[in-house]
Every structure is written in structure tokens, then in C-alpha cells.
Design an enzyme around this catalytic site. Structure first.
Site, PDB file in Angstrom:
ATOM      1  N   GLY A 252      49.966  47.940  81.688  1.00 35.09           N
ATOM      2  CA  GLY A 252      50.903  49.021  81.900  1.00 35.09           C
ATOM      3  C   GLY A 252      51.722  48.940  83.171  1.00 35.09           C
ATOM      4  O   GLY A 252      52.044  49.972  83.763  1.00 35.09           O
TER       5      GLY A 252
ATOM      6  N   ASN B  81      54.907  48.092  83.439  1.00 35.67           N
ATOM      7  CA  ASN B  81      56.207  48.719  83.187  1.00 35.67           C
ATOM      8  C   ASN B  81      56.060  50.236  83.042  1.00 35.67           C
ATOM      9  O   ASN B  81      56.960  50.989  83.435  1.00 35.67           O
ATOM     10  CB  ASN B  81      56.880  48.118  81.953  1.00 35.67           C
ATOM     11  CG  ASN B  81      57.564  46.795  82.267  1.00 35.67           C
ATOM     12  OD1 ASN B  81      58.191  46.649  83.304  1.00 35.67           O
ATOM     13  ND2 ASN B  81      57.427  45.828  81.388  1.00 35.67           N
TER      14      ASN B  81
ATOM     15  N   ASN C  70      63.136  48.473  74.403  1.00 35.90           N
ATOM     16  CA  ASN C  70      62.166  47.444  74.783  1.00 35.90           C
ATOM     17  C   ASN C  70      62.738  46.642  75.943  1.00 35.90           C
ATOM     18  O   ASN C  70      63.951  46.455  76.039  1.00 35.90           O
ATOM     19  CB  ASN C  70      61.896  46.508  73.595  1.00 35.90           C
ATOM     20  CG  ASN C  70      60.880  45.425  73.939  1.00 35.90           C
ATOM     21  OD1 ASN C  70      59.802  45.708  74.450  1.00 35.90           O
ATOM     22  ND2 ASN C  70      61.229  44.176  73.674  1.00 35.90           N
TER      23      ASN C  70
ATOM     24  N   HIS D  32      62.586  42.895  77.612  1.00 36.49           N
ATOM     25  CA  HIS D  32      62.169  41.513  77.323  1.00 36.49           C
ATOM     26  C   HIS D  32      62.396  40.670  78.578  1.00 36.49           C
ATOM     27  O   HIS D  32      63.463  40.768  79.205  1.00 36.49           O
ATOM     28  CB  HIS D  32      62.985  40.952  76.156  1.00 36.49           C
ATOM     29  CG  HIS D  32      62.593  39.552  75.784  1.00 36.49           C
ATOM     30  ND1 HIS D  32      61.436  39.276  75.091  1.00 36.49           N
ATOM     31  CD2 HIS D  32      63.187  38.361  76.028  1.00 36.49           C
ATOM     32  CE1 HIS D  32      61.341  37.954  74.929  1.00 36.49           C
ATOM     33  NE2 HIS D  32      62.392  37.386  75.477  1.00 36.49           N
TER      34      HIS D  32
ATOM     35  N   ASP E 184      63.683  41.176  68.815  1.00 33.79           N
ATOM     36  CA  ASP E 184      64.544  40.915  69.990  1.00 33.79           C
ATOM     37  C   ASP E 184      66.030  40.785  69.649  1.00 33.79           C
ATOM     38  O   ASP E 184      66.790  40.193  70.406  1.00 33.79           O
ATOM     39  CB  ASP E 184      64.093  39.646  70.734  1.00 33.79           C
ATOM     40  CG  ASP E 184      62.717  39.793  71.357  1.00 33.79           C
ATOM     41  OD1 ASP E 184      62.313  40.933  71.642  1.00 33.79           O
ATOM     42  OD2 ASP E 184      62.047  38.765  71.547  1.00 33.79           O
TER      43      ASP E 184
ATOM     44  N   GLU F 278      62.926  43.743  85.609  1.00 34.96           N
ATOM     45  CA  GLU F 278      62.350  44.684  84.638  1.00 34.96           C
ATOM     46  C   GLU F 278      62.171  46.077  85.212  1.00 34.96           C
ATOM     47  O   GLU F 278      62.557  47.085  84.597  1.00 34.96           O
ATOM     48  CB  GLU F 278      60.999  44.168  84.127  1.00 34.96           C
ATOM     49  CG  GLU F 278      61.091  42.928  83.258  1.00 34.96           C
ATOM     50  CD  GLU F 278      59.728  42.474  82.778  1.00 34.96           C
ATOM     51  OE1 GLU F 278      58.995  43.285  82.180  1.00 34.96           O
ATOM     52  OE2 GLU F 278      59.369  41.296  83.006  1.00 34.96           O
TER      53      GLU F 278
END
Length: 211
Positions: free
Chosen positions: A14, A16, A110, A112, A153, A183
Site C-alpha cells: 500500500g 501508493n 490506475n 503504471h 493498460d 507515482e
């Protein structure tokens, strides 16, 4: 203004999720509020992060469901019951089907760890992404926040940020730098833009208003 309720889906540590929690505490998610964390298996550290920050968490374990369809329905039902406005996949490694996308159209984000369309698609996750980037000898990598669609993606790109690849990088050092420099910066920003109503999708492209 009413807050936008965010669900964060996790499968591991976790990091992010923590970046989003920290951003919310700094007031950087606009009117976005993380109101639910869903883990695909019990015992992951992301659940501790939710508990430590008084965020409601639920474990929906994939192995308790007979099929991807059953699991996807349970996931979508749970989020609808909680009145979720935005879904964020934060290291969520469980396959879900179109039921979730149809019930949350253009409302799933999302992040990536590469500059899509490079090093993405089936099989490109975790350290594999960075191993492939180093093998190719790219000078820049980075991260992409995109809207999730059934094709892996391939959804509309919201934000990207480039990160320099250094000659002595290992997959682990590159992974860490991309998390810290890209990110953890663009994911909260993308969430804020969504919650402020600044993101629209036309012809599979994201348009951002007023930025």
C-alpha cells in the site's frame, strides 16, 4: 461542496495508498476523501495503513469466489453500496471483469510504473516493468496514470511524468525512484483533477480543463 468518495483497491503493502493518504492530509485531493480500502487478500500491510488512518477497510478475498465474474460483482456491489465516486487501483493485482468497468465508467484510475505505451500490458507489473526498461537501455522511464478499461493498460492517459534512468540502476533502485519522483506525485494530482470535475474523455483521450 460535497466530498467525492474514493475507494482504493490494494493487494500488498500500500505505498501508493499511503501517498494518497498523505496527500489528503495536506489538502491536495481537493474535495476527494478516501472512504474505503478494499484488499484482495487478508493480512496485507495496506490494511494496517487504512486502520492507522481510521479509514474503513474490507477484505474481498478472490479465493472465496468461484469465478472472476462472481468476484467482480461482489466488488462492484460493495463499492456501489458505499456510494463510491472514484476507484483507484493501487497495486491491485486481481483480475476483474467488465461488470466493474460498466458500473464505474471512466471512474477507475490506475498508476503504471512506466511511460505507456512502453513496458505495459499483460505480464508487465512490479519489478518486471523496470527489468524490461533496463534491459532495453532506455534513458527515461517514469509513470502513467490512466483510466482503466477492459484492455490491460490501454485506457485513456490522464497524466505522465518522466524519470531519468541512471547507468548504475537496478530494478529495485529504479522502482523506488519512479515511485518517489513520479507515482506519488501524479496519482494524487490525477485524483484531485477527477474530484474537481476537470477530467473528460473524448475519443479515448483525456481532456483536462483549467490546468
Amino acid at each position: 461542496m460535497l466530498s467525492s468518495k474514493i475507494a482504493v483497491l490494494v493487494s500488498g503493502g500500500g505505498t501508493n495508498l499511503q501517498a494518497l493518504i498523505d496527500a489528503e492530509k495536506r489538502g491536495e485531493l481537493g474535495n476527494g476523501k478516501i472512504s474505503l480500502v478494499i484488499a484482495s487478500k487478508p493480512g496485507v500491510y495496506a490494511l494496517e495503513r487504512a486502520k492507522n488512518n481510521s479509514i474503513k477497510s474490507i477484505v474481498l478475498s478472490r479465493k472465496e469466489y468461484d469465478s472472476i465474474a462472481d468476484y467482480s460483482k461482489a466488488l462492484a456491489d460493495t463499492m456501489e453500496a458505499e456510494g463510491i465516486d472514484l476507484v483507484v487501483l493501487a497495486g491491485f493485482l486481481t483480475i476483474i471483469d467488465e461488470q466493474v468497468y460498466e458500473r464505474f465508467p471512466n471512474k477507475i484510475l490506475n498508476v503504471h510504473p512506466a511511460l505507456i505505451p512502453s513496458f505495459c500490458g499483460k505480464g508487465f507489473y512490479g519489478l518486471r516493468v523496470h527489468e524490461a526498461a533496463l534491459e532495453k537501455g532506455v534513458k527515461l522511464s517514469g509513470a502513467t496514470v490512466h483510466i482503466v478499461t477492459p484492455e490491460c493498460d490501454a485506457g485513456p492517459i490522464v497524466l505522465q511524468k518522466a524519470v531519468e534512468v541512471k547507468e548504475d540502476d537496478t530494478p529495485e533502485t529504479l522502482q523506488r525512484r519512479i515511485m518517489e519522483e513520479a507515482e506519488w506525485k501524479i496519482l494524487p494530482k490525477a485524483v484531485r483533477l477527477f474530484c474537481e470535475g476537470k477530467i473528460t474523455v473524448e475519443n479515448n483521450k483525456v481532456l483536462i480543463k483549467g490546468e
